[in-house]
Write a protein that holds these residues in place. Sequence first.
Motif, PDB file in Angstrom:
ATOM      1  N   UNK A   1      41.534  50.528  43.479  1.00  0.00           N
ATOM      2  CA  UNK A   1      43.015  50.503  43.082  1.00  0.00           C
ATOM      3  C   UNK A   1      44.087  50.809  44.924  1.00  0.00           C
ATOM      4  N   UNK A   2      44.630  49.461  44.363  1.00  0.00           N
ATOM      5  CA  UNK A   2      46.407  49.498  45.646  1.00  0.00           C
ATOM      6  C   UNK A   2      47.357  49.985  45.324  1.00  0.00           C
ATOM      7  N   UNK A   3      47.936  50.725  46.058  1.00  0.00           N
ATOM      8  CA  UNK A   3      49.642  50.765  46.318  1.00  0.00           C
ATOM      9  C   UNK A   3      50.471  51.172  46.882  1.00  0.00           C
ATOM     10  N   UNK A   4      51.549  49.976  47.505  1.00  0.00           N
ATOM     11  CA  UNK A   4      52.551  50.091  48.728  1.00  0.00           C
ATOM     12  C   UNK A   4      52.814  51.424  48.814  1.00  0.00           C
ATOM     13  N   UNK A   5      53.722  52.294  50.088  1.00  0.00           N
ATOM     14  CA  UNK A   5      53.493  53.506  50.664  1.00  0.00           C
ATOM     15  C   UNK A   5      54.649  53.568  49.868  1.00  0.00           C
ATOM     16  N   UNK A   6      55.395  52.772  48.825  1.00  0.00           N
ATOM     17  CA  UNK A   6      56.764  53.685  48.189  1.00  0.00           C
ATOM     18  C   UNK A   6      56.212  53.951  47.203  1.00  0.00           C
ATOM     19  N   UNK A   7      54.753  53.704  46.550  1.00  0.00           N
ATOM     20  CA  UNK A   7      53.983  54.378  45.655  1.00  0.00           C
ATOM     21  C   UNK A   7      54.198  52.987  44.044  1.00  0.00           C
ATOM     22  N   UNK A   8      54.421  52.265  44.798  1.00  0.00           N
ATOM     23  CA  UNK A   8      54.533  50.713  43.930  1.00  0.00           C
ATOM     24  C   UNK A   8      53.183  50.171  43.243  1.00  0.00           C
ATOM     25  N   UNK A   9      52.388  50.121  42.240  1.00  0.00           N
ATOM     26  CA  UNK A   9      51.516  49.494  42.151  1.00  0.00           C
ATOM     27  C   UNK A   9      51.959  47.705  42.786  1.00  0.00           C
ATOM     28  N   UNK A  10      50.907  47.876  43.288  1.00  0.00           N
ATOM     29  CA  UNK A  10      50.263  46.388  44.277  1.00  0.00           C
ATOM     30  C   UNK A  10      49.083  45.354  43.852  1.00  0.00           C
ATOM     31  N   UNK A  11      47.699  46.161  43.058  1.00  0.00           N
ATOM     32  CA  UNK A  11      46.927  45.317  42.039  1.00  0.00           C
ATOM     33  C   UNK A  11      45.934  46.421  42.068  1.00  0.00           C
ATOM     34  N   UNK A  12      44.570  45.510  41.705  1.00  0.00           N
ATOM     35  CA  UNK A  12      43.535  45.788  41.500  1.00  0.00           C
ATOM     36  C   UNK A  12      42.297  45.422  41.363  1.00  0.00           C
ATOM     37  N   UNK A  13      41.078  45.497  42.322  1.00  0.00           N
ATOM     38  CA  UNK A  13      40.224  44.286  42.407  1.00  0.00           C
ATOM     39  C   UNK A  13      38.979  45.143  41.478  1.00  0.00           C
ATOM     40  N   UNK A  14      38.099  44.616  41.013  1.00  0.00           N
ATOM     41  CA  UNK A  14      37.061  44.567  39.918  1.00  0.00           C
ATOM     42  C   UNK A  14      35.991  43.835  39.978  1.00  0.00           C
ATOM     43  N   UNK A  15      34.948  44.058  41.158  1.00  0.00           N
ATOM     44  CA  UNK A  15      33.752  42.936  40.860  1.00  0.00           C
ATOM     45  C   UNK A  15      32.826  43.710  40.911  1.00  0.00           C
ATOM     46  N   UNK A  16      32.390  42.550  39.940  1.00  0.00           N
ATOM     47  CA  UNK A  16      30.804  42.967  39.454  1.00  0.00           C
ATOM     48  C   UNK A  16      29.729  41.936  39.366  1.00  0.00           C
ATOM     49  N   UNK A  17      28.459  42.474  39.590  1.00  0.00           N
ATOM     50  CA  UNK A  17      27.729  41.927  40.482  1.00  0.00           C
ATOM     51  C   UNK A  17      26.372  42.202  39.243  1.00  0.00           C
ATOM     52  N   UNK A  18      25.441  41.072  39.114  1.00  0.00           N
ATOM     53  CA  UNK A  18      24.548  41.748  38.604  1.00  0.00           C
ATOM     54  C   UNK A  18      23.135  41.601  38.981  1.00  0.00           C
ATOM     55  N   UNK A  19      22.252  42.894  38.718  1.00  0.00           N
ATOM     56  CA  UNK A  19      21.032  43.552  39.663  1.00  0.00           C
ATOM     57  C   UNK A  19      19.767  42.996  38.841  1.00  0.00           C
ATOM     58  N   UNK A  20      19.822  43.391  37.995  1.00  0.00           N
ATOM     59  CA  UNK A  20      18.741  42.421  36.698  1.00  0.00           C
ATOM     60  C   UNK A  20      19.377  42.806  35.310  1.00  0.00           C
ATOM     61  N   UNK A  21      18.584  41.461  34.494  1.00  0.00           N
ATOM     62  CA  UNK A  21      18.499  41.980  33.024  1.00  0.00           C
ATOM     63  C   UNK A  21      17.356  42.100  32.597  1.00  0.00           C
ATOM     64  N   UNK A  22      17.037  43.284  31.885  1.00  0.00           N
ATOM     65  CA  UNK A  22      15.796  43.903  31.135  1.00  0.00           C
ATOM     66  C   UNK A  22      15.970  43.197  29.770  1.00  0.00           C
ATOM     67  N   UNK A  23      15.148  41.617  29.000  1.00  0.00           N
ATOM     68  CA  UNK A  23      15.171  41.474  27.858  1.00  0.00           C
ATOM     69  C   UNK A  23      14.479  42.929  26.746  1.00  0.00           C
ATOM     70  N   UNK A  24      14.936  42.983  25.572  1.00  0.00           N
ATOM     71  CA  UNK A  24      14.620  43.748  24.621  1.00  0.00           C
ATOM     72  C   UNK A  24      13.267  43.360  24.443  1.00  0.00           C
ATOM     73  N   UNK A  25      12.798  44.641  23.911  1.00  0.00           N
ATOM     74  CA  UNK A  25      11.018  44.451  23.580  1.00  0.00           C
ATOM     75  C   UNK A  25      11.029  43.554  22.804  1.00  0.00           C
ATOM     76  N   UNK A  26      10.335  43.041  22.029  1.00  0.00           N
ATOM     77  CA  UNK A  26      10.773  41.974  20.168  1.00  0.00           C
ATOM     78  C   UNK A  26       9.879  42.690  19.373  1.00  0.00           C
ATOM     79  N   UNK A  27      10.899  43.385  17.963  1.00  0.00           N
ATOM     80  CA  UNK A  27      10.780  44.736  17.689  1.00  0.00           C
ATOM     81  C   UNK A  27       8.856  44.056  16.344  1.00  0.00           C
ATOM     82  N   UNK A  28       8.385  44.870  17.126  1.00  0.00           N
ATOM     83  CA  UNK A  28       6.379  44.477  16.121  1.00  0.00           C
ATOM     84  C   UNK A  28       6.912  44.737  14.077  1.00  0.00           C
TER      85      UNK A  28
END
Length: 132
Positions: free
Chosen positions: A102-129
């Motif tokens: 989150x970034x705010x100016x020196x006057x306290x005004x909201x300048x924006x938010x950056x959200x960066x999401x990165x996949x590390x791994x996807x593990x598939x669910x085990x099939x139901x027995x």
Amino acid sequence: MKHIEIFIIVVSLWIPASARGSYFEFCEFEARIQSVHRSPADTYELEVDVVRASKATKHGGDSYTDCTEYIGKPLEVTFNTSELPNVPAIGDILLFSRSVIDVFGTDGSYAGTSVNTRVRKLRKASPATTER
């Protein structure tokens, strides 16, 4: 250079000199996928339930949180289809990292938010027995 360093440089050039970062969050998550929606824009919109959370190994020292407040809570994340190694499904385990700035100016005004999401791994669910 790593993605986060490039991002910080770009943000510092894009945001006026009078603005400053006021909140940094660098987390690593392990989460169970609760719902999957594929949008026409070739993205997956996922709702996940966070099972484990911790500060990221890189830049975690700069994080304002230890990230544990996310454990047991739903979180919405979006990924391009090309970012995921397989088609995600309900019950799969997703490991990902996320930064929030989150970034705010020196006057306290909201300048924006950056959200960066990165996949590390996807593990598939085990099939139901099946019982016989």
